[in-house]
Design a protein around this motif. Sequence first.
Motif, short mmCIF file in Angstrom:
data_model
loop_
_atom_site.label_atom_id
_atom_site.label_comp_id
_atom_site.label_asym_id
_atom_site.label_seq_id
_atom_site.Cartn_x
_atom_site.Cartn_y
_atom_site.Cartn_z
N SER A 189 0.85 -1.18 0.00
CA SER A 189 0.00 0.00 0.00
C SER A 189 0.89 1.23 0.00
O SER A 189 1.86 1.33 0.75
N LEU A 190 0.55 2.17 -0.84
CA LEU A 190 1.41 3.34 -0.98
C LEU A 190 1.50 4.14 0.30
O LEU A 190 2.54 4.73 0.61
N THR A 191 0.43 4.16 1.04
CA THR A 191 0.39 5.03 2.21
C THR A 191 0.66 4.29 3.52
O THR A 191 1.01 4.90 4.51
N ALA A 192 0.46 3.01 3.50
CA ALA A 192 0.69 2.25 4.72
C ALA A 192 2.18 2.26 5.06
O ALA A 192 3.03 2.46 4.21
N HIS A 193 2.46 2.05 6.32
CA HIS A 193 3.83 2.05 6.78
C HIS A 193 4.32 0.62 7.00
O HIS A 193 3.58 -0.23 7.49
N TYR A 194 5.53 0.43 6.65
CA TYR A 194 6.12 -0.90 6.77
C TYR A 194 7.52 -0.79 7.36
O TYR A 194 8.22 0.20 7.16
N PRO A 237 10.64 2.56 10.06
CA PRO A 237 9.53 2.25 9.15
C PRO A 237 9.36 3.33 8.09
O PRO A 237 9.80 4.46 8.29
N ASN A 238 8.72 2.96 7.06
CA ASN A 238 8.47 3.93 6.01
C ASN A 238 7.25 3.50 5.19
O ASN A 238 6.75 2.38 5.37
N THR A 239 6.83 4.36 4.33
CA THR A 239 5.61 4.07 3.59
C THR A 239 5.86 3.05 2.50
O THR A 239 7.00 2.85 2.04
N GLY A 240 4.80 2.44 2.09
CA GLY A 240 4.92 1.50 1.00
C GLY A 240 5.45 2.15 -0.26
O GLY A 240 6.24 1.55 -0.99
N ALA A 241 5.02 3.37 -0.48
CA ALA A 241 5.52 4.08 -1.65
C ALA A 241 7.03 4.25 -1.58
O ALA A 241 7.74 4.15 -2.57
N LEU A 281 13.92 -12.04 4.02
CA LEU A 281 13.40 -10.67 4.05
C LEU A 281 12.02 -10.67 4.68
O LEU A 281 11.17 -11.50 4.35
N HIS A 282 11.82 -9.75 5.56
CA HIS A 282 10.52 -9.63 6.22
C HIS A 282 9.98 -8.22 6.02
O HIS A 282 10.73 -7.23 6.13
N ILE A 283 8.74 -8.17 5.72
CA ILE A 283 8.05 -6.89 5.57
C ILE A 283 6.90 -6.88 6.57
O ILE A 283 6.01 -7.73 6.50
N VAL A 284 6.95 -5.95 7.43
CA VAL A 284 5.94 -5.87 8.48
C VAL A 284 5.20 -4.56 8.36
O VAL A 284 5.81 -3.48 8.32
N GLU A 285 3.91 -4.67 8.29
CA GLU A 285 3.11 -3.45 8.26
C GLU A 285 3.01 -2.90 9.67
O GLU A 285 2.66 -3.62 10.62
N VAL A 286 3.31 -1.66 9.79
CA VAL A 286 3.33 -1.02 11.10
C VAL A 286 2.55 0.28 11.03
O VAL A 286 2.18 0.76 9.95
N GLY A 290 5.82 2.98 13.96
CA GLY A 290 6.64 1.79 13.91
C GLY A 290 6.06 0.61 14.65
O GLY A 290 6.63 -0.46 14.68
N VAL A 291 4.90 0.82 15.21
CA VAL A 291 4.24 -0.27 15.89
C VAL A 291 3.46 -1.07 14.88
O VAL A 291 2.89 -0.51 13.94
N GLU A 292 3.45 -2.31 15.07
CA GLU A 292 2.73 -3.13 14.11
C GLU A 292 1.28 -2.71 14.00
O GLU A 292 0.61 -2.47 15.00
#
Length: 616
Positions: A189-194, A237-241, A281-286, A290-292
């Motif tokens: 997701s472009l706006t979600a944080h991971y 963490p940073n955005t999906g974009a 590699l792990h990608i965690v949506e947070v 930075g919290v999940e």
Amino acid sequence: MLGGEGENSTFSSTKEAADDRRKSPAVGGDDPTAASRYTEHGMDADRYYIPPTVSKQSPETPSPCSFIPYTPSGTVYTPSSAGRYPSSLHLGSVLPPAGFSPSTAGRSHFSPAYQLAQSPGCIYPPYTGSGSALSNLTLPTAGPGVRAQVYLCNRPLWLKFHRHQTEMIITKQGRRMFPFLSFNIAGLSLTAHYSVFVEVVLADPNHWRFQGGKWVTCGKADNSSQGNKVYIHPESPNTGAHWMRQEISFSKLKLTNNKGTGHNTSQMIVLQSLHKYQPRLHIVEVTEDGVEDISSDVKTQSFTFPENQFIAVTAYQNTDITQLKIDHNPFAKGFRDNYDSHSPSLTSSSYVHVFSRMYTAQENDRLTPSPTDSPRAHQIVPGARYTMQPLFQDQFVNNLPQNRFYNSERAVPQTNCLLSPQTEDGASQRWFVTSMQQGGNGTSTTNKLDLTPYEGEYSSSLLPYGIKSLSMQTSHALSYYPDSPFPTMSAGWGSRAAYQRKITPSLPWSPRPSPTTGFSEDSNKVKPQIEEEVNDSGSLISPWTETQPSALSLDNAHSYSTACKRRRLSLIGPSTEDSDIKCEDLASAATNSSPYSKEAPSSKGMAAYYSFYTNP
DNA sequence: ACGCTCGCATCAGGTGGGAAACGG
DNA sequence: CCGTTTCCCACCTGATGCGAGCGT
């Protein structure tokens, strides 16, 4: 380049070649699947799509699709007895006791909530051969809850090492990986944080020893490993974009055998020598903090690339690996014999002309010369050099805004690892489908990639990702490897003799007569080899073929590579007229084809680039 | 005078090789 | 004794700082 010669046999489609490769000291007979696997992988793209394993999916849920070409060698050791390595690996068991606490992971983004939110047994679907991993796979889709798609950017280079059983030096102060991990991600997701991080886990339960020119198991692995096993990307963490904008490089990841509590140990992954490891590699949506993100449908996605496996060593065991490191790692240039800033072999005026222009371009147009800012450049493969693709990369990237570059860890825009699956000819889709067909984990009846669509259609195989994506290539390759197109090549030409003294008989580059490496004896095997070379820079060559489809055919590229290799050999022995002609012809073609024209490749490339973001 | 660019020198860090040290 | 680890070395790359030159 003689190095390519080795690929020759490696990618011969014949069984003899595969068997011959198995004699390599690297894998030896321990990975009988590797040979066949790579024979076909060589025709594959330089990137590699692996669908995620999703934490919230039931490991037992059958999947209609088998993406992962996991082979036994790509499995992750999951000893049943060791609680540290449960059959179903998960963060709680693999990570240090404190999980992703700042003290252990070196990051403060992960809150306890993250740990608690982990669902043991589902984050790391094990590739245990039970098929559970495969069952976790789902087709990448669009829309909410979409599964991320991860591409291993420097897969060709990884494959080159993997063929000989990759070794990674570990030191007390920490040693960078080479090749290092570099990924492209799509489907976020472009706006979600991971948060993105790499974990290194034991790949098998064995202790390894290099004996008789090959790696053999020697007892059981020491399961009492301790210390940090996770490296969180500094930009997390940073955005999906953000993650999808550029390559995600872990070039600064360091490996150490120092279990102590050094000041930097939190930023290094602690491994044990002579053990085989598998990076993940792990990608965690947070959340933004930075919290999940508990509300997220897909919390954690894990990706494992079998070719990333390596054996941790304190000193290189296999000279093949040593040579590969020297050949490809810019920091090891000092160990390249006859290394020079320009090739003495480039006597052809056209040659010099081409190279001069390329060099000028790279020097004048560099954007981000930092080695750390140009992880891709660290890992240029010979194929790229010979095809002179870095130049194109440079040209393309010059059209990119500077602000696209981020910090040192991943200041690499989408390059030849570009994800963009959209192409005019659908080649990338073919590649994508192929990835899906790579099917099967350790339990699959076949570990081979089904690259049938590529076989017999060389040109298509070279454009699996779509030409457009390549136009996003960065100049980093050139900037960090400023002499990559020439001196490297020249160094290769002039340096092989010295290499030979260290080359083991099994080294495919060895100039010794070999039924599988001789060009003249077995011309049929030359093509597969060169194909692999081209494939190594597969994405790199795409823009060339796109912008200059007629000026420089792929066949010519083959001839070029072959001729250059011969020419390099000619430094030792008499050169053939044929080789010179081919070399110069190709160089001439390169000169006349105006590959440096910035507008030619960039227009489409940029279009693709933006389409990527508008069409996530 | 000020700001910018360029080139040079210096420095830090990364690399594998090789010898010495270590340990089973 | 042998395999492994550690340390130091030379070499390389890129980052950084400084001054000179140039344009505004």
